[in-house]
Design an enzyme around this catalytic site. Structure first.
Site, mmCIF file in Angstrom:
data_model
loop_
_atom_site.group_PDB
_atom_site.id
_atom_site.type_symbol
_atom_site.label_atom_id
_atom_site.label_comp_id
_atom_site.label_asym_id
_atom_site.label_seq_id
_atom_site.Cartn_x
_atom_site.Cartn_y
_atom_site.Cartn_z
ATOM 1 N N TYR A 116 54.079 -14.229 -5.276
ATOM 2 C CA TYR A 116 55.112 -14.654 -5.956
ATOM 3 C C TYR A 116 56.377 -13.735 -5.771
ATOM 4 O O TYR A 116 57.394 -14.077 -5.745
ATOM 5 C CB TYR A 116 54.568 -14.743 -7.322
ATOM 6 C CG TYR A 116 55.391 -15.595 -8.302
ATOM 7 C CD1 TYR A 116 55.234 -16.898 -8.533
ATOM 8 C CD2 TYR A 116 56.648 -14.516 -9.165
ATOM 9 C CE1 TYR A 116 56.358 -17.212 -9.374
ATOM 10 C CE2 TYR A 116 57.324 -15.374 -9.916
ATOM 11 C CZ TYR A 116 57.265 -16.533 -10.303
ATOM 12 O OH TYR A 116 58.127 -17.418 -11.171
ATOM 13 N N ILE A 140 59.296 -17.195 -19.452
ATOM 14 C CA ILE A 140 59.882 -18.481 -20.133
ATOM 15 C C ILE A 140 58.415 -19.403 -20.673
ATOM 16 O O ILE A 140 57.579 -19.337 -19.785
ATOM 17 C CB ILE A 140 60.549 -19.357 -19.270
ATOM 18 C CG1 ILE A 140 61.638 -18.737 -18.410
ATOM 19 C CG2 ILE A 140 60.929 -20.498 -19.970
ATOM 20 C CD1 ILE A 140 62.718 -18.038 -19.643
ATOM 21 N N THR A 175 56.324 -21.857 -20.684
ATOM 22 C CA THR A 175 56.081 -23.152 -19.892
ATOM 23 C C THR A 175 54.681 -23.383 -19.484
ATOM 24 O O THR A 175 53.855 -22.117 -19.578
ATOM 25 C CB THR A 175 56.843 -23.256 -18.791
ATOM 26 O OG1 THR A 175 56.480 -22.549 -17.583
ATOM 27 C CG2 THR A 175 58.525 -22.935 -18.887
HETATM 28 P P1 NAI Z 1 56.092 -25.402 -14.684
HETATM 29 O O1 NAI Z 1 54.588 -25.360 -14.116
HETATM 30 O O2 NAI Z 1 56.121 -26.073 -15.956
HETATM 31 O O3 NAI Z 1 56.812 -26.523 -13.689
HETATM 32 C C1 NAI Z 1 56.684 -26.436 -12.367
HETATM 33 C C2 NAI Z 1 56.618 -27.896 -11.713
HETATM 34 O O4 NAI Z 1 56.579 -27.803 -10.306
HETATM 35 C C3 NAI Z 1 55.352 -28.612 -12.247
HETATM 36 O O5 NAI Z 1 55.937 -29.879 -12.799
HETATM 37 C C4 NAI Z 1 54.835 -28.859 -10.793
HETATM 38 O O6 NAI Z 1 54.161 -30.236 -10.717
HETATM 39 C C5 NAI Z 1 55.880 -28.790 -9.833
HETATM 40 N N1 NAI Z 1 55.491 -28.572 -8.580
HETATM 41 C C6 NAI Z 1 54.445 -27.515 -8.233
HETATM 42 N N2 NAI Z 1 54.272 -27.711 -6.776
HETATM 43 C C7 NAI Z 1 55.011 -28.546 -6.408
HETATM 44 C C8 NAI Z 1 55.198 -29.074 -5.065
HETATM 45 N N3 NAI Z 1 54.481 -28.522 -3.988
HETATM 46 N N4 NAI Z 1 56.098 -30.192 -4.942
HETATM 47 C C9 NAI Z 1 56.799 -30.443 -6.013
HETATM 48 N N5 NAI Z 1 56.688 -30.140 -7.262
HETATM 49 C C10 NAI Z 1 55.757 -29.130 -7.404
HETATM 50 O O7 NAI Z 1 56.770 -24.071 -14.170
HETATM 51 P P2 NAI Z 1 57.949 -23.651 -14.697
HETATM 52 O O8 NAI Z 1 57.617 -22.402 -15.720
HETATM 53 O O9 NAI Z 1 58.870 -24.647 -15.473
HETATM 54 O O10 NAI Z 1 58.513 -23.052 -13.395
HETATM 55 C C11 NAI Z 1 59.804 -23.635 -12.801
HETATM 56 C C12 NAI Z 1 60.536 -22.646 -11.912
HETATM 57 O O11 NAI Z 1 60.799 -21.537 -12.438
HETATM 58 C C13 NAI Z 1 59.226 -22.130 -10.698
HETATM 59 O O12 NAI Z 1 59.918 -21.792 -9.477
HETATM 60 C C14 NAI Z 1 59.106 -20.604 -11.485
HETATM 61 O O13 NAI Z 1 58.676 -19.704 -10.485
HETATM 62 C C15 NAI Z 1 60.343 -20.356 -11.987
HETATM 63 N N6 NAI Z 1 60.189 -19.456 -13.043
HETATM 64 C C16 NAI Z 1 59.328 -19.540 -14.040
HETATM 65 C C17 NAI Z 1 59.265 -18.460 -14.999
HETATM 66 C C18 NAI Z 1 58.221 -18.569 -16.354
HETATM 67 O O14 NAI Z 1 58.031 -17.745 -16.849
HETATM 68 N N7 NAI Z 1 57.875 -19.814 -16.436
HETATM 69 C C19 NAI Z 1 59.811 -17.109 -15.047
HETATM 70 C C20 NAI Z 1 60.686 -16.870 -13.768
HETATM 71 C C21 NAI Z 1 61.078 -18.132 -12.790
#
Ligand code: NAI
Length: 250
Positions: A157, A190, A192
């Site tokens: 990651y 965040i 989520t």
């Molecule tokens: P989340 O797990 O709530 O949402 C991620 C979404 O991406 C899910 O709906 C999932 O089905 C979809 N997904 C996963 N693999 C996929 C694929 N191969 N093709 C299409 N869709 C796919 O996660 P969140 O927290 O909303 O994360 C969103 C972005 O933010 C990610 O890139 C994550 O790395 C980044 N992020 C999140 C943080 C956190 O603490 N939640 C912190 C920093 C960055």
């Protein structure tokens, strides 16, 4: 400050949950047509339906963004639907396995790199020609605070998110003079579903790592995303913007 995206079409990946959902809803509320993409089509459909119920313009799309052909198809779908593609948020991402480098599973490494890094390249590779055709655009790549600092037991990651910053900067150098701005965002932790795999007690430890005294909310990341995509950010490109409650200030 009012942000308006009338006559703009946006593609938001991973928009069926968390940050992507908040971004899609925010863009739609500001007038954009939003292609709400997620591997989980049912989740994408729920978000698109919720947007439509509030009078916004949204369409759901499934597919795996780590498949370049699927991404090419998504861009084509957005272009056909919206008479061009103007905004791209490469947001889909996974946490991946938790293990030290010497024990990190090889398939887990490849899976994380494919989704968190390669898919972002595919998104830009296919969206940029469409944006040039549309007369310009803006891209936000969802990196992380782990794009600039390390985190134990998350080598894949952390590596993918660091690499996203290089990809963002290279593309900005290539396309900023051609009307396409490219930026990256570094959210702190965040609230989520991505954090659901954390072991008991880990969340409390993470909260203390944020000087502001809490984890972030998806809408706080969505607001910054929306700003960077908008004309209000017309002189901002090739840069990395933290929204991290002070995590990286320490
Ligand atoms: P989340 O797990 O709530 O949402 C991620 C979404 O991406 C899910 O709906 C999932 O089905 C979809 N997904 C996963 N693999 C996929 C694929 N191969 N093709 C299409 N869709 C796919 O996660 P969140 O927290 O909303 O994360 C969103 C972005 O933010 C990610 O890139 C994550 O790395 C980044 N992020 C999140 C943080 C956190 O603490 N939640 C912190 C920093 C960055």
């Amino acid at each position: 400050m009012e942000i308006v995206f009338h006559d703009k079409t946006a593609l938001v990946t991973g928009a069926g949950s968390g940050i992507g959902e908040a971004v899609a809803k925010g863009l739609a509320a500001s007038g954009a047509r939003v292609l709400v993409q997620d591997l989980n089509l049912a989740a994408a459909s729920r978000v698109a339906n919720e947007i439509a119920a509030t009078g916004g313009l949204a369409k759901a799309a499934g597919g795996d963004v780590s498949d370049p052909a699927a991404v090419e198809g998504l861009v084509a779908q957005a272009v056909d639907w919206g008479s061009g593609l103007h905004l791209l948020v490469n947001n889909a991402g996974i946490a991946g396995p938790s293990a030290p480098v010497g024990e990190y599973p090889l398939d887990g490494w490849n899976h994380v790199i494919n989704i968190n890094l390669n898919a972002v390249f595919y998104g830009m590779r296919h969206a940029i020609p469409a944006m040039l055709q549309a007369g310009g655009g803006a891209i936000v790549n969802m990196a992380s605070i782990l794009g600039s600092v390390g985190f134990a037991n998350a080598a894949a990651y952390t590596s993918a998110k660091h690499a996203l910053l290089g990809l963002t900067r290279a593309a900005a150098l290539e396309y900023s003079a051609k009307g396409i701005r490219v930026n990256a965002i570094g959210p702190g932790f965040i609230e989520t579903p991505l954090l659901s795999a954390l072991p008991p007690g880990a969340k409390e430890a993470l909260i203390t790592a944020h000087p502001i005294g809490r984890l972030g909310r998806p809408d706080e990341v969505a607001d910054l995303t929306q700003y960077l995509l908008s004309d209000k950010a017309s002189f901002i490109t090739g840069s990395y913007h933290l929204v991290d409650g002070g995590y990286c200030a320490q």
